[in-house]
Design an enzyme around this catalytic site. Structure first.
Site, mmCIF file in Angstrom:
data_model
loop_
_atom_site.group_PDB
_atom_site.id
_atom_site.type_symbol
_atom_site.label_atom_id
_atom_site.label_comp_id
_atom_site.label_asym_id
_atom_site.label_seq_id
_atom_site.Cartn_x
_atom_site.Cartn_y
_atom_site.Cartn_z
ATOM 1 N N LYS A 1 -2.143 -9.704 9.926
ATOM 2 C CA LYS A 1 -3.497 -9.761 9.684
ATOM 3 C C LYS A 1 -4.622 -9.517 10.888
ATOM 4 O O LYS A 1 -5.505 -9.010 10.472
ATOM 5 C CB LYS A 1 -3.623 -11.347 8.773
ATOM 6 C CG LYS A 1 -3.117 -11.280 7.333
ATOM 7 C CD LYS A 1 -4.226 -10.589 6.398
ATOM 8 C CE LYS A 1 -3.977 -10.592 5.104
ATOM 9 N NZ LYS A 1 -3.164 -9.352 4.426
ATOM 10 N N LYS B 1 5.389 -1.064 1.825
ATOM 11 C CA LYS B 1 5.638 -1.262 0.401
ATOM 12 C C LYS B 1 4.807 -1.275 -0.762
ATOM 13 O O LYS B 1 3.616 -1.136 -0.201
ATOM 14 C CB LYS B 1 6.194 -2.903 0.436
ATOM 15 C CG LYS B 1 4.906 -3.814 1.093
ATOM 16 C CD LYS B 1 5.261 -5.448 0.650
ATOM 17 C CE LYS B 1 4.053 -6.205 0.757
ATOM 18 N NZ LYS B 1 4.025 -7.241 0.006
ATOM 19 N N LYS C 1 -0.778 -4.939 -3.516
ATOM 20 C CA LYS C 1 -1.814 -5.172 -4.590
ATOM 21 C C LYS C 1 -3.140 -4.219 -3.666
ATOM 22 O O LYS C 1 -3.968 -4.017 -4.658
ATOM 23 C CB LYS C 1 -2.496 -6.667 -4.573
ATOM 24 C CG LYS C 1 -1.474 -7.325 -5.470
ATOM 25 C CD LYS C 1 -1.881 -8.626 -6.115
ATOM 26 C CE LYS C 1 -1.033 -9.850 -6.117
ATOM 27 N NZ LYS C 1 -0.762 -10.217 -4.877
HETATM 28 P P1 ADP Z 1 1.021 -8.366 -2.507
HETATM 29 O O1 ADP Z 1 1.882 -8.457 -1.142
HETATM 30 O O2 ADP Z 1 1.142 -7.214 -3.308
HETATM 31 O O3 ADP Z 1 -0.355 -8.970 -2.487
HETATM 32 P P2 ADP Z 1 1.875 -11.202 -3.028
HETATM 33 O O4 ADP Z 1 1.857 -11.391 -1.487
HETATM 34 O O5 ADP Z 1 0.936 -11.877 -3.802
HETATM 35 O O6 ADP Z 1 1.932 -9.565 -3.309
HETATM 36 O O7 ADP Z 1 3.650 -11.453 -3.509
HETATM 37 C C1 ADP Z 1 3.714 -12.167 -4.814
HETATM 38 C C2 ADP Z 1 5.023 -12.108 -4.913
HETATM 39 O O8 ADP Z 1 5.641 -10.558 -4.999
HETATM 40 C C3 ADP Z 1 5.989 -12.346 -3.587
HETATM 41 O O9 ADP Z 1 7.208 -13.269 -4.237
HETATM 42 C C4 ADP Z 1 6.465 -11.144 -3.008
HETATM 43 O O10 ADP Z 1 7.493 -11.479 -2.097
HETATM 44 C C5 ADP Z 1 6.580 -10.274 -4.018
HETATM 45 N N1 ADP Z 1 6.484 -8.692 -3.620
HETATM 46 C C6 ADP Z 1 5.331 -8.215 -3.425
HETATM 47 N N2 ADP Z 1 5.188 -6.963 -3.026
HETATM 48 C C7 ADP Z 1 6.531 -6.898 -3.144
HETATM 49 C C8 ADP Z 1 7.599 -5.352 -3.112
HETATM 50 N N3 ADP Z 1 6.900 -4.344 -2.675
HETATM 51 N N4 ADP Z 1 8.759 -5.437 -3.384
HETATM 52 C C9 ADP Z 1 9.303 -6.630 -3.694
HETATM 53 N N5 ADP Z 1 8.455 -7.856 -3.844
HETATM 54 C C10 ADP Z 1 7.327 -8.077 -3.781
#
Ligand code: ADP
Ligand code: TRP
Length: 345
Positions: free
Chosen positions: A125, A208, A211
């Site tokens: 970050k 990965k 969002k």
């Molecule tokens: P993002 O990174 O998309 O903002 P979050 O951090 O809110 O999503 O993650 C919510 C949940 O989804 C967590 O348990 C995280 O480990 C899982 N997660 C997020 N992106 C992935 C991904 N590409 N593959 C597998 N799990 C993921």
């Protein structure tokens, strides 16, 4: 008939507490579904589950207030549309449980600047938003520990990217226990049904699905059928293997992960055989994957859309969830206050 079913479910219900959250920072995607929600769905019948929208965590990136609100309702609707049952679990917004920030404050006194600065997600970050390195970003893992420990959560279904945060939650729990009272908090563990953590890569092979990053190569639960088809057809591939039984590049094995999750076993096996025999046609494979993905995503998208039209109902669900969450949270905070010595009346 109903009574028998109820009794059965009581017998199979575990007393272990499960806690997990998803930040309200945008539209949910297949990574969230396979990394987190799929596990929630499997756990909701057998454990005492607390699932929440992490709206305070979302504040670390300074979202527009209107968008934040919209995102909270959307994340809630998309979780329910994916199959989460608010009757079975406590489904709530983090900010509706004031005991969480209170515990966060207590745990902050047991968290050290040096260890927080070393967390890889913090370092990421700092790189991404050098103009906004706020204290909330630094103490992000402390708030996450408070989310879990407020319910004395033992099992935490999260994706691989959250393992370090969980290790920190265990450290904070152990420190609290050592200082104030043995065994007050459990040391929460990552929970997954299968050995392998599901990590869904972005379709362009860069990082990965997420969002807010790689949006053109991430499949969202709100994507239309056409958008899904377009994104899949654009997914990165190559000329195909030239040696039988070659190792798959990451971006190809990611397509197989998705095919395994969405398509019939024979379908994914036949493409795997074709890969191993060097006669795979990625165009055909992507067409198949796109159609199976449309069939998987569209009912969730439509249900979520319908739910989002009814904010009154979503608000009722949030309220009921907050009540369940606060019942457990207030018990923990009372115990923590006593142990710390904050009990004057
Ligand atoms: P993002 O990174 O998309 O903002 P979050 O951090 O809110 O999503 O993650 C919510 C949940 O989804 C967590 O348990 C995280 O480990 C899982 N997660 C997020 N992106 C992935 C991904 N590409 N593959 C597998 N799990 C993921
Ligand atoms: N940090 C998690 C993520 O980015 C979201 C989260 C916040 C969480 N609090 C939590 C996950 C507590 C599990 C338990 O994915």
């Amino acid at each position: 008939m109903t009574i028998t079913t109820k009794r059965l479910s009581l017998q199979t219900m575990s007393t272990e507490i499960v806690v997990s959250g998803i930040r309200s920072t945008g539209h949910l995607h297949l990574g969230n579904y396979f990394g987190a929600i799929q596990n929630y769905l499997k756990m909701q019948d057998t454990y005492n589950c607390y699932f929440f929208v992490a709206d305070y965590h979302a504040l670390t990136t300074h979202p527009d207030p209107k968008l934040l609100r919209e995102n909270v309702f959307r994340v809630l609707a998309e979780n329910i549309a994916s199959g989460l049952d608010p009757e079975k679990v406590a489904l709530y917004a983090q900010s509706d449980v004031p005991e969480i920030p209170e515990l966060y404050l207590m745990l902050n006194m047991l968290a050290y600047k040096g260890e927080l600065e070393k967390v890889p997600t913090f370092k990421d970050k700092v790189r991404q938003q050098p103009e906004n390195v706020n204290a909330g970003l630094l103490t992000y893992p402390v708030l996450m520990a408070a989310d879990i420990l407020i319910h004395k959560g033992a099992k935490v279904p999260v994706g691989k990217d959250q393992e370090q945060h969980l290790e920190m939650a265990r450290n904070f729990a152990a420190r609290f226990n050592k200082r104030y009272g043995e065994d007050f908090f459990p040391e929460p563990q990552v929970f997954r049904f299968s050995q392998d953590a599901m990590k869904i890569m972005s379709l362009d092979g860069n990082g990965k699905m997420s969002k807010s990053e790689n949006v053109n190569a991430t499949i969202y639960l709100s994507d239309s059928d056409d958008v899904i088809r377009k994104k899949i057809m654009k997914a990165k591939t190559d000329g195909g293997p030239t040696e039988p039984n070659s190792e798959m590049p990451d971006y190809i094995s990611n397509l197989f992960v998705l095919l395994n999750a969405m398509s019939a076993t024979e379908t994914s096996q036949s493409y795997r055989d074709a890969f191993n025999n060097c006669n795979i046609r990625y165009g055909d494979m992507k067409k198949q994957l796109a159609e199976d993905m449309v069939a998987f995503v569209s009912p969730i998208r439509e249900k979520a859309f319908e739910l989002q039209q009814d904010h009154d109902m979503l608000r009722k669900i949030l309220k009921a969830g907050a009540e369940k969450a606060r019942a457990s949270a207030s018990e923990t905070i009372e115990g923590a206050r006593k142990l710390i010595g904050i009990n004057y009346y």
